[in-house]
Design an enzyme around this catalytic site. Structure first.
Site, PDB file in Angstrom:
ATOM      1  N   ASN A 210     -21.591   5.232 -36.665  1.00 25.56           N
ATOM      2  CA  ASN A 210     -20.734   5.065 -37.925  1.00 25.56           C
ATOM      3  C   ASN A 210     -19.382   5.106 -37.560  1.00 25.56           C
ATOM      4  O   ASN A 210     -18.541   5.600 -38.568  1.00 25.56           O
ATOM      5  CB  ASN A 210     -21.329   6.497 -38.854  1.00 25.56           C
ATOM      6  CG  ASN A 210     -21.000   7.668 -37.988  1.00 25.56           C
ATOM      7  OD1 ASN A 210     -20.712   7.688 -36.819  1.00 25.56           O
ATOM      8  ND2 ASN A 210     -21.008   8.885 -38.666  1.00 25.56           N
ATOM      9  N   CYS A 211     -19.045   4.580 -36.447  1.00 29.29           N
ATOM     10  CA  CYS A 211     -17.341   4.456 -36.259  1.00 29.29           C
ATOM     11  C   CYS A 211     -17.115   3.393 -36.865  1.00 29.29           C
ATOM     12  O   CYS A 211     -17.509   2.188 -36.174  1.00 29.29           O
ATOM     13  CB  CYS A 211     -17.269   5.020 -34.724  1.00 29.29           C
ATOM     14  SG  CYS A 211     -15.623   4.631 -34.326  1.00 29.29           S
ATOM     15  N   ASP A 212     -16.012   3.200 -37.746  1.00 29.54           N
ATOM     16  CA  ASP A 212     -15.318   2.147 -38.005  1.00 29.54           C
ATOM     17  C   ASP A 212     -14.677   1.347 -36.969  1.00 29.54           C
ATOM     18  O   ASP A 212     -14.955  -0.134 -36.762  1.00 29.54           O
ATOM     19  CB  ASP A 212     -14.285   2.212 -39.247  1.00 29.54           C
ATOM     20  CG  ASP A 212     -15.074   2.574 -40.443  1.00 29.54           C
ATOM     21  OD1 ASP A 212     -16.351   2.097 -40.555  1.00 29.54           O
ATOM     22  OD2 ASP A 212     -14.529   3.206 -41.354  1.00 29.54           O
TER      23      ASP A 212
ATOM     24  N   ARG B  78     -17.145  -0.698 -34.805  1.00 27.28           N
ATOM     25  CA  ARG B  78     -17.833  -1.809 -35.699  1.00 27.28           C
ATOM     26  C   ARG B  78     -16.687  -3.074 -35.242  1.00 27.28           C
ATOM     27  O   ARG B  78     -16.979  -4.058 -34.757  1.00 27.28           O
ATOM     28  CB  ARG B  78     -17.725  -1.633 -36.970  1.00 27.28           C
ATOM     29  CG  ARG B  78     -19.206  -1.207 -37.244  1.00 27.28           C
ATOM     30  CD  ARG B  78     -19.478  -1.096 -38.677  1.00 27.28           C
ATOM     31  NE  ARG B  78     -20.091   0.105 -39.148  1.00 27.28           N
ATOM     32  CZ  ARG B  78     -19.452   1.228 -39.635  1.00 27.28           C
ATOM     33  NH1 ARG B  78     -18.467   1.045 -40.133  1.00 27.28           N
ATOM     34  NH2 ARG B  78     -20.283   2.218 -39.891  1.00 27.28           N
TER      35      ARG B  78
END
Length: 112
Positions: free
Chosen positions: A9-11, A14
């Site tokens: 869930n780490c932008d 990504r």
């Protein structure tokens, strides 16, 4: 082969994956939550990155730790905290085989 240490869930993680994909670079993903962090793996990373550089004191995990655990953190206690809470590592981490790049900003992978 490159190894990218992330959490799903780490932008920023990504963005790092997208940067590697755009360059067509082969890599494997090691999710710190799902795949965990062993003592030998942590030592491998710490061989290239100073422990206090690796400790993410801005993370939600850090903020949720009891104050007693956060006080007077040194290299040894930071190691113990990271093994107990792998999301305390700054991320993404890209292991190139020769070096480990900490974090990601646009252009960081241009030289790979």
């Amino acid at each position: 082969m490159l190894t990218l240490f992330t959490i799903k869930n780490c932008d920023t993680c990504r963005k790092a994956r997208q940067a590697l994909d755009r360059r067509g670079l082969p890599y494997q993903v090691h999710d710190l939550r799902e795949d965990g962090l062993s003592a030998p793996l942590l030592e491998h990373i710490l061989h290239r990155v100073p422990v206090m550089t690796l400790l993410n004191t801005r993370s939600t995990t850090w903020r949720n730790l009891p104050d007693a655990e956060k006080q007077d953190v040194d290299a040894n206690s930071a190691r113990e905290l990271m093994l107990a809470h792998p999301t305390l590592l700054k991320r993404p981490l890209l292991d190139t085989g020769d070096d480990i790049l900490v974090g990601y900003r646009e252009g960081d992978y241009d030289k790979l």
